[in-house]
Enzyme design. Structure first.
Site, short mmCIF file in Angstrom:
data_model
loop_
_atom_site.label_atom_id
_atom_site.label_comp_id
_atom_site.label_asym_id
_atom_site.label_seq_id
_atom_site.Cartn_x
_atom_site.Cartn_y
_atom_site.Cartn_z
CG HIS A 187 1.67 14.90 -21.29
ND1 HIS A 187 2.01 14.93 -19.96
CD2 HIS A 187 0.33 14.66 -21.33
CE1 HIS A 187 0.93 14.76 -19.23
NE2 HIS A 187 -0.10 14.59 -20.03
CB CYS A 500 -9.45 9.89 -19.95
SG CYS A 500 -8.92 10.69 -18.43
C1 PEP Z 1 -3.86 10.79 -16.62
O1 PEP Z 1 -3.16 11.20 -15.70
O2 PEP Z 1 -4.17 9.59 -16.76
C2 PEP Z 1 -4.39 11.70 -17.65
C3 PEP Z 1 -5.23 11.29 -18.56
O3 PEP Z 1 -3.97 12.99 -17.63
P1 PEP Z 1 -2.54 13.50 -18.14
O4 PEP Z 1 -1.93 12.40 -18.96
O5 PEP Z 1 -2.81 14.72 -18.94
O6 PEP Z 1 -1.81 13.75 -16.86
#
Ligand code: PEP
Ligand code: MG
Length: 567
Positions: A187, A500
């Site tokens: 993240h 996403c």
């Molecule tokens: C994913 O896992 O692709 C996602 C968009 O969620 P995060 O990155 O918040 O885990």
């Protein structure tokens, strides 16, 4: 030159600020002189109290009353006679080192509070954990990340930066990040891309190699770091920086252009947001809607959970500002690399496979219901869709839907206004769901493919671990097959499917994803124009043939090469 993992493109040239991070667990050692050890403990305690006093004064001076109040609570804990007696007894009777004794004594209270039925007491566990991080540096000689050391522009060099660390930093002063740990979809990397700050992660031992005020160059696209380079090298990188900026400016012409393929197919180009500034960027860059709102950021860096009212205001703001464009809000997805101290999750050996996201929300009904109430109440202000993260079985989805239905009904009974139709969908980020996409597609209103987690779970590669990041690949044929299955089943059942995960924002993959049938992309605001540019180059029919051929390759390397060479 040091090489790491390219996490966010761009060039940054600036002075280093090296942050060393608090230690998580203290090593147990036997001591012979218990009096000396107790003295060492009290010296550290006094130093921590003095540091806290300084921080409290600073917080008041900066009008940060809430922060000051939290710090004052921490200081009171450091004076608690029961706690201090427990530490001393532990040192005297067990002959252990002070760090270990303190951790053990705090652990006793943490367990006691965590086991309480009272949410207020449960939340206090976070304070106790923070207290440890104030005293430990003075015992171990390691400094913790101070929330206030950044006084001027700098490039941050740290062992790791968690999402809550980055949320606390004065980002207007930060020119770039370099970390020792982390992968391209950690993240912190995602936040760096969103902020358009150059970042390189996974640079082994960089905190030991760099000193404060060293001149650094980060090339975030190449994943390289230069320390105290020659003036000619600095000039070369300044030129590159100018060229990249010009390229970026040229892209801004695409802001109002529709995201349409060369043969006229409209693609939905949505934005991923978390922090409020990301919403501003999504609007600035002309997103067609919000495809993923990571609500966990509302819960970070605070001592208490956000109330229903606070959440309602936050969701209402996004819906209102998006003026009727679709907004997908994801229910709380904490755990993994996202920690929410106010919830006080116990450490786990496999946090990405652990007690997190929907698992936690289904177990903590109050937490989930509060969020759902705020969401439904906000639903009158726009086109809301609610999305559940980390679903791994149909039962989990049904349980979430049942609770959502109860919340809806309760609000109606209270006479509250709610939107007439709020679609409920899921993140497809666990392979079991992709494999059962035909079953899920009959029950859910929409899918959003979360490739960041889907890749790590499919390939058994921790997305945070820099040592195995070469194995984490969006080009892997197994990942692509799963994505194809999800898109095919969604289309067969006539439900919407979006992507996403960070793969959606990778311009190398736009043609392939359209060829696989994807019609909706949700990307970091900073990637909107780059992806739009690629969409505009694609012709749908040849893209389909191209995707079919890509899927005939058997390795990630072959696929990557095929994509790069077959224009
Ligand atoms: C994913 O896992 O692709 C996602 C968009 O969620 P995060 O990155 O918040 O885990
Ligand atoms: Mg995820």
């Amino acid at each position: 030159m040091y090489t790491g993992i390219p996490a966010s493109p761009g060039i940054a040239i600036g002075k280093a600020l090296v942050l060393t991070k608090k230690k998580v667990a203290s090593e147990k050692k036997t001591v012979t002189d218990v009096t000396a050890e107790k003295n060492r403990f009290h010296q550290a305690l006094n130093a921590a109290k003095a540091k806290l006093d300084q921080l409290i004064g600073q917080a008041y001076a900066e009008q940060q009353k809430e922060t000051a109040a939290i710090l004052e609570t921490h200081r009171l804990i450091l004076e608690d006679p029961d706690l201090l007696a427990k530490v001393e007894t532990e040192i005297t009777e067990k002959k252990v080192n002070a760090e270990f004794a303190l951790e053990k004594a705090l652990g006793f209270y943490i367990e006691l509070l965590a086991g309480s039925d009272n949410a207020y007491f449960q939340e206090r566990t976070a304070d106790l954990k923070d207290v440890l991080s104030y005293v430990n540096p003075f015992l171990t000689g390691e400094e913790e990340i101070d929330p206030f050391p950044i006084k001027g522009k700098c490039i941050l060099v740290a062992p790791e930066l968690t999402p809550s660390d980055t949320a606390r930093l004065p980002l207007n002063l930060v020119q770039g990040f370099i970390t020792e740990s982390g992968g391209p979809t950690s993240h912190t990397a995602i936040i760096a891309r969103s902020l358009e700050l150059p970042a390189v992660v996974g640079v082994a031992r960089i905190t030991a190699e760099v000193k404060n005020d060293d001149l650094l160059i980060i090339d975030g696209g190449e994943g390289t770091v230069l320390v105290n380079p020659a003036p000619e090298t600095v000039e070369t990188y300044r030129k590159k920086e100018r060229a990249l900026r010009a390229e970026r400016e040229a892209l801004s012409a695409l802001k109002n252009a529709p995201a349409r393929t060369k043969d006229g197919k409209t693609i939905n180009l949505l934005a991923n947001i978390g922090e409020p500034w990301e919403l501003t960027k999504a609007l600035e860059y002309g997103a067609d809607g919000i495809g993923l709102y990571r609500t966990e950021y509302l819960f970070m860096n605070r001592d208490t959970l956000p109330t229903e009212e606070e959440q309602f205001e936050a969701y209402k703001e996004v819906l209102t500002k998006m003026e009727g464009k679709p907004v997908v809000i994801r229910t709380l997805d904490i755990g993994g690399d996202k920690n929410v101290p106010a919830i006080g999750l116990a450490p786990e050996s496999n946090p990405f496979l652990g007690y997190r996201a929907i698992r936690l929300c289904l177990a903590d009904r109050n937490l989930f219901v509060t969020q759902l109430r705020a969401l439904y109440r906000a639903s009158v202000y726009g086109q809301l869709r609610i999305m559940f993260p980390l679903i791994s079985s149909i039962e989990e989805y049904r349980s979430a839907v049942k609770i959502a239905g109860e919340v809806r009904l309760a609000l109606i009974k209270e006479g509250r206004q709610i939107g007439c139709h709020v679609p409920l969908g899921i993140m497809v980020e666990v392979p079991s769901v992709a494999l059962l996409a035909d079953v899920f597609a009959k029950e859910v209103d929409f899918f959003s493919i979360g490739t960041n987690d889907l890749i790590q779970y499919t390939l058994a590669v921790d997305r945070m671990n820099e040592r195995i990041s070469h194995l984490y690949s969006p080009f892997h044929p197994a990942v692509l097959r799963l994505i194809k299955m999800v898109i095919d089943h969604a289309r067969r059942e006539g439900i919407e499917v979006s992507m996403c995960g960070e793969m959606a924002g990778d311009p190398r993959l736009t043609r392939l994803l359209i060829g696989l049938g994807l019609q909706s992309f949700s990307v970091s605001p900073s990637s909107l124009w780059t992806v739009k540019k690629e969409i505009m180059k694609v012709k749908t029919k040849p893209a389909k043939t191209f995707a079919r051929k890509v899927l005939l390759q058997s390795t990630a390397a072959e696929i990557k090469e095929y994509i790069e060479t077959k224009a």
